[in-house]
Design a protein around this motif. Structure first.
Motif, PDB file in Angstrom:
ATOM      1  N   LEU A 330     -13.079   2.656   3.655  1.00 52.03           N
ATOM      2  CA  LEU A 330     -13.613   3.437   3.069  1.00 52.03           C
ATOM      3  C   LEU A 330     -12.525   4.969   3.164  1.00 52.03           C
ATOM      4  CD1 LEU A 330     -17.114   3.928   2.243  1.00 52.03           C
ATOM      5  CD2 LEU A 330     -15.197   3.184   0.795  1.00 52.03           C
ATOM      6  N   PHE A 331     -11.934   5.000   4.377  1.00 51.84           N
ATOM      7  CA  PHE A 331     -11.188   6.218   5.110  1.00 51.84           C
ATOM      8  C   PHE A 331      -9.694   5.902   4.752  1.00 51.84           C
ATOM      9  CE2 PHE A 331     -15.550   6.467   5.926  1.00 51.84           C
ATOM     10  CZ  PHE A 331     -16.436   7.646   5.541  1.00 51.84           C
ATOM     11  N   ALA A 332      -9.759   4.418   6.139  1.00 52.52           N
ATOM     12  CA  ALA A 332      -8.347   3.947   6.199  1.00 52.52           C
ATOM     13  C   ALA A 332      -7.672   2.280   5.260  1.00 52.52           C
ATOM     14  CB  ALA A 332      -8.288   4.089   7.797  1.00 52.52           C
ATOM     15  N   PRO A 333      -6.905   2.433   4.601  1.00 53.16           N
ATOM     16  CA  PRO A 333      -6.132   0.940   4.147  1.00 53.16           C
ATOM     17  C   PRO A 333      -6.628  -0.405   4.515  1.00 53.16           C
ATOM     18  CG  PRO A 333      -4.678   2.245   4.347  1.00 53.16           C
ATOM     19  CD  PRO A 333      -5.660   3.151   4.703  1.00 53.16           C
ATOM     20  N   PRO A 334      -7.343  -1.054   4.760  1.00 51.68           N
ATOM     21  CA  PRO A 334      -7.412  -2.212   5.389  1.00 51.68           C
ATOM     22  C   PRO A 334      -5.599  -2.830   5.213  1.00 51.68           C
ATOM     23  CG  PRO A 334      -7.649  -2.992   3.502  1.00 51.68           C
ATOM     24  CD  PRO A 334      -8.185  -1.677   3.882  1.00 51.68           C
ATOM     25  N   LYS A 335      -5.217  -3.731   6.419  1.00 48.59           N
ATOM     26  CA  LYS A 335      -3.651  -4.610   6.394  1.00 48.59           C
ATOM     27  C   LYS A 335      -2.689  -4.442   5.044  1.00 48.59           C
ATOM     28  CE  LYS A 335      -0.334  -6.127   9.155  1.00 48.59           C
ATOM     29  NZ  LYS A 335      -0.635  -7.885  10.912  1.00 48.59           N
ATOM     30  N   ALA A 336      -3.794  -5.619   4.743  1.00 44.54           N
ATOM     31  CA  ALA A 336      -3.428  -5.860   3.659  1.00 44.54           C
ATOM     32  C   ALA A 336      -3.122  -5.019   2.172  1.00 44.54           C
ATOM     33  CB  ALA A 336      -4.649  -7.070   2.690  1.00 44.54           C
ATOM     34  N   LEU A 337      -3.549  -3.545   2.320  1.00 45.63           N
ATOM     35  CA  LEU A 337      -4.083  -2.574   1.142  1.00 45.63           C
ATOM     36  C   LEU A 337      -2.385  -1.183   1.838  1.00 45.63           C
ATOM     37  CD1 LEU A 337      -7.108  -2.573  -0.360  1.00 45.63           C
ATOM     38  CD2 LEU A 337      -4.993  -3.632  -0.621  1.00 45.63           C
ATOM     39  N   SER A 338      -2.343  -2.001   3.221  1.00 40.41           N
ATOM     40  CA  SER A 338      -1.652  -0.263   4.416  1.00 40.41           C
ATOM     41  C   SER A 338       0.417  -0.191   3.780  1.00 40.41           C
ATOM     42  CB  SER A 338      -1.639  -0.805   5.357  1.00 40.41           C
ATOM     43  OG  SER A 338      -1.066   0.087   6.207  1.00 40.41           O
ATOM     44  N   MET A 339       0.376   0.188   3.160  1.00 46.07           N
ATOM     45  CA  MET A 339       1.791   0.789   2.693  1.00 46.07           C
ATOM     46  C   MET A 339       2.561   1.105   3.933  1.00 46.07           C
ATOM     47  SD  MET A 339       2.199   1.002  -0.491  1.00 46.07           S
ATOM     48  CE  MET A 339       4.037   1.672  -0.965  1.00 46.07           C
ATOM     49  N   LYS A 340       2.249   1.664   5.024  1.00 44.22           N
ATOM     50  CA  LYS A 340       3.154   1.308   6.470  1.00 44.22           C
ATOM     51  C   LYS A 340       3.103  -0.185   7.144  1.00 44.22           C
ATOM     52  CE  LYS A 340       2.887   3.446  11.009  1.00 44.22           C
ATOM     53  NZ  LYS A 340       1.997   4.557  12.014  1.00 44.22           N
ATOM     54  N   ALA A 341       2.188  -0.792   7.109  1.00 41.98           N
ATOM     55  CA  ALA A 341       2.344  -2.314   7.485  1.00 41.98           C
ATOM     56  C   ALA A 341       3.129  -2.702   6.437  1.00 41.98           C
ATOM     57  CB  ALA A 341       1.025  -3.265   6.915  1.00 41.98           C
ATOM     58  N   LEU A 342       3.142  -2.524   5.362  1.00 40.30           N
ATOM     59  CA  LEU A 342       4.148  -3.109   4.101  1.00 40.30           C
ATOM     60  C   LEU A 342       5.897  -2.996   4.765  1.00 40.30           C
ATOM     61  CD1 LEU A 342       4.689  -5.288   2.099  1.00 40.30           C
ATOM     62  CD2 LEU A 342       4.200  -3.051   0.283  1.00 40.30           C
ATOM     63  N   ALA A 343       5.494  -1.837   4.364  1.00 37.90           N
ATOM     64  CA  ALA A 343       7.014  -1.116   4.973  1.00 37.90           C
ATOM     65  C   ALA A 343       7.621  -1.576   6.440  1.00 37.90           C
ATOM     66  CB  ALA A 343       7.376   0.350   5.385  1.00 37.90           C
ATOM     67  N   GLU A 344       6.701  -1.959   7.087  1.00 38.75           N
ATOM     68  CA  GLU A 344       7.163  -2.432   8.873  1.00 38.75           C
ATOM     69  C   GLU A 344       7.564  -3.883   8.062  1.00 38.75           C
ATOM     70  OE1 GLU A 344       3.580  -1.778  10.840  1.00 38.75           O
ATOM     71  OE2 GLU A 344       4.254   0.321  11.868  1.00 38.75           O
ATOM     72  N   HIS A 345       7.004  -4.094   8.049  1.00 40.07           N
ATOM     73  CA  HIS A 345       6.813  -5.861   7.384  1.00 40.07           C
ATOM     74  C   HIS A 345       7.782  -6.042   6.583  1.00 40.07           C
ATOM     75  CE1 HIS A 345       6.245 -10.005   6.440  1.00 40.07           C
ATOM     76  NE2 HIS A 345       6.877 -10.152   5.113  1.00 40.07           N
ATOM     77  N   THR A 346       8.736  -5.158   5.563  1.00 42.49           N
ATOM     78  CA  THR A 346       9.409  -5.601   4.796  1.00 42.49           C
ATOM     79  C   THR A 346      10.768  -4.715   5.729  1.00 42.49           C
ATOM     80  OG1 THR A 346       8.303  -4.835   2.945  1.00 42.49           O
ATOM     81  CG2 THR A 346      10.610  -4.565   3.201  1.00 42.49           C
ATOM     82  N   LYS A 347      11.233  -3.896   6.955  1.00 43.69           N
ATOM     83  CA  LYS A 347      11.933  -3.791   7.648  1.00 43.69           C
ATOM     84  C   LYS A 347      12.459  -4.730   8.540  1.00 43.69           C
ATOM     85  CE  LYS A 347      13.024  -0.242  10.993  1.00 43.69           C
ATOM     86  NZ  LYS A 347      12.566   1.035  12.283  1.00 43.69           N
ATOM     87  N   ILE A 348      11.227  -5.748   9.235  1.00 44.94           N
ATOM     88  CA  ILE A 348      11.282  -6.687  10.220  1.00 44.94           C
ATOM     89  C   ILE A 348      11.951  -7.917   8.935  1.00 44.94           C
ATOM     90  CG2 ILE A 348      10.050  -8.401  11.344  1.00 44.94           C
ATOM     91  CD1 ILE A 348       8.486  -6.608  12.131  1.00 44.94           C
ATOM     92  N   ALA A 349      11.453  -7.882   8.215  1.00 45.53           N
ATOM     93  CA  ALA A 349      11.860  -9.015   7.493  1.00 45.53           C
ATOM     94  C   ALA A 349      13.846  -9.283   6.710  1.00 45.53           C
ATOM     95  CB  ALA A 349      11.232  -9.375   5.723  1.00 45.53           C
ATOM     96  N   HIS A 350      13.831  -7.787   6.343  1.00 41.26           N
ATOM     97  CA  HIS A 350      14.899  -7.512   5.868  1.00 41.26           C
ATOM     98  C   HIS A 350      16.621  -6.248   7.206  1.00 41.26           C
ATOM     99  CE1 HIS A 350      14.532  -9.485   2.218  1.00 41.26           C
ATOM    100  NE2 HIS A 350      13.454  -9.417   2.172  1.00 41.26           N
ATOM    101  N   PRO A 351      16.659  -6.249   8.212  1.00 36.22           N
ATOM    102  CA  PRO A 351      16.796  -5.777   9.405  1.00 36.22           C
ATOM    103  C   PRO A 351      18.245  -4.628   8.629  1.00 36.22           C
ATOM    104  CG  PRO A 351      16.977  -7.912  10.201  1.00 36.22           C
ATOM    105  CD  PRO A 351      16.114  -8.067   8.767  1.00 36.22           C
TER     106      PRO A 351
END
Length: 351
Positions: A330-351
């Motif tokens: 209710l206060f912070a998104p779980p990893k599955a909904l985290s935009m920050k986690a998604l951005a970091e994953h995208t950065k790793i996948a496409h350096p």
């Protein structure tokens, strides 16, 4: 002194700010319920509360963003703020919409399910603040991306002044009216970040007391001598901008000179200000109605003391319980909904 003291000073300021926010909504609730008269004093106190709180939070956010503005990409910055600000905006706007829908049959203007869609472009209740704050981060991040950190900081001030000029047009969609009033304080914080964290600050009781007295005098002179005020409950209308900047500077001066020990409770309130902000409207009106039902017509002091106690304590206790029972989403998104986690994953996948 170290940056730890400066961060404590900011938490002191935010702690003071959230106390004023709760007081403002308590005060306005007493007025709307007819418990206190909506006279000049009512509007002056309401305006004073807004001047003491909202600019402070926008300034602190701009100040802290300025520390890392040039070290992170715009995508990472916006993703991080989406998790911290936009996500709670949607979650708690939906919760309050659900409460409204539940009690809709008792209202003069019923809430319709379709109203949920308007949250994308028309924030409701106090959540305009989160909407406008996230927009401020996006504007600042775009300036940093396209013209660089060094140029973005003065450009943000210029952008804030331009936005102030848009206020008379009363643009309601996308919280444009609130953004036009508020971004200037975020921009001042962003600009000040180049200098603020380089200054050595040592607690000085005399300065803290003097700045506090000066703040009260400026507020009193503006509202009760010159009979001026901000004409918005949400943020600061342009007519009060210069006075508000003075009040902001004095308030920060006082907070930065508070003693480093003995005010842990205020520092804690500052660090938990988001929790209090999100939940306090579930408690403040309830405490007022309960006190009225139990005591009939108690004194104003009873309303304020009880409302502040419940309005601060209720959110702190409730947020702790919610996190302990696994409702931290209710206060912070779980990893599955985290935009920050998604951005970091995208950065790793496409350096």
């Amino acid at each position: 002194m170290t940056s730890i003291k400066r961060n404590s000073g900011l938490d002191y300021a935010k702690g003071f700010g959230i106390l004023i926010v709760v007081l403002a909504h308590l005060w306005r609730g007493l007025g709307s319920a007819g418990i206190i008269p909506t006279d000049d004093l009512y509007y002056a106190v309401s305006s004073s509360c807004t001047m003491l709180s909202m600019p402070l939070f926008f300034f602190a956010s701009g100040l802290l963003y300025g520390r890392t503005a040039g070290r992170d990409s715009a995508l990472n910055s916006i993703s991080s703020k989406f998790d911290a600000i936009a996500y709670p905006y949607f979650i708690w706007s939906i919760i309050f919409w659900g409460v409204e829908l539940l009690f809709s049959p008792l209202k003069n203007t019923p809430t319709e399910p379709i109203n949920l869609l308007t949250l994308l472009w028309q924030p409701r209740h106090i959540f305009w603040f989160l909407y406008a704050l996230f927009a401020s981060f996006v504007i600042a991040a775009m300036l940093v991306k396209f013209i660089g950190e060094r140029n973005a900081k003065p450009a943000a001030i210029f952008t804030g002044l331009i936005l102030l000029m848009l206020y008379p047009f009363k643009l309601r969609i996308f919280a444009a009216n609130e953004i036009s009033m508020s971004f200037i304080y975020f921009a001042i914080g962003l600009f000040a970040s180049s200098y603020f964290f380089q200054i050595n600050i040592k607690s000085n009781k005399a300065i803290a007391i003097g700045a506090t007295i000066a703040t009260a005098m400026v507020i009193f002179t503006y509202h009760w001598i010159f009979k001026q005020r901000s004409f918005s409950y949400n943020s600061i209308t342009p007519n009060a901008t210069l006075t508000t900047v003075v009040v902001l500077g004095l308030t920060l001066t006082a907070a930065m000179n508070f003693p480093e020990t003995g005010l842990a409770w205020l520092e804690k309130l500052g660090s938990r200000s988001m929790d209090i902000y999100l939940l306090h409207l579930l408690f403040v009106p309830s405490s007022r109605m309960l006190i009225t039902k139990l005591l009939g017509a108690p004194t104003l002091g009873v309303y304020i003391f009880t409302g502040m106690l419940v309005g601060i304590g209720g959110p702190l206790i409730t947020s702790n319980i919610l996190r302990k029972i696994g409702a931290g989403f209710l206060f912070a998104p779980p990893k599955a909904l985290s935009m920050k986690a998604l951005a970091e994953h995208t950065k790793i996948a496409h350096p």
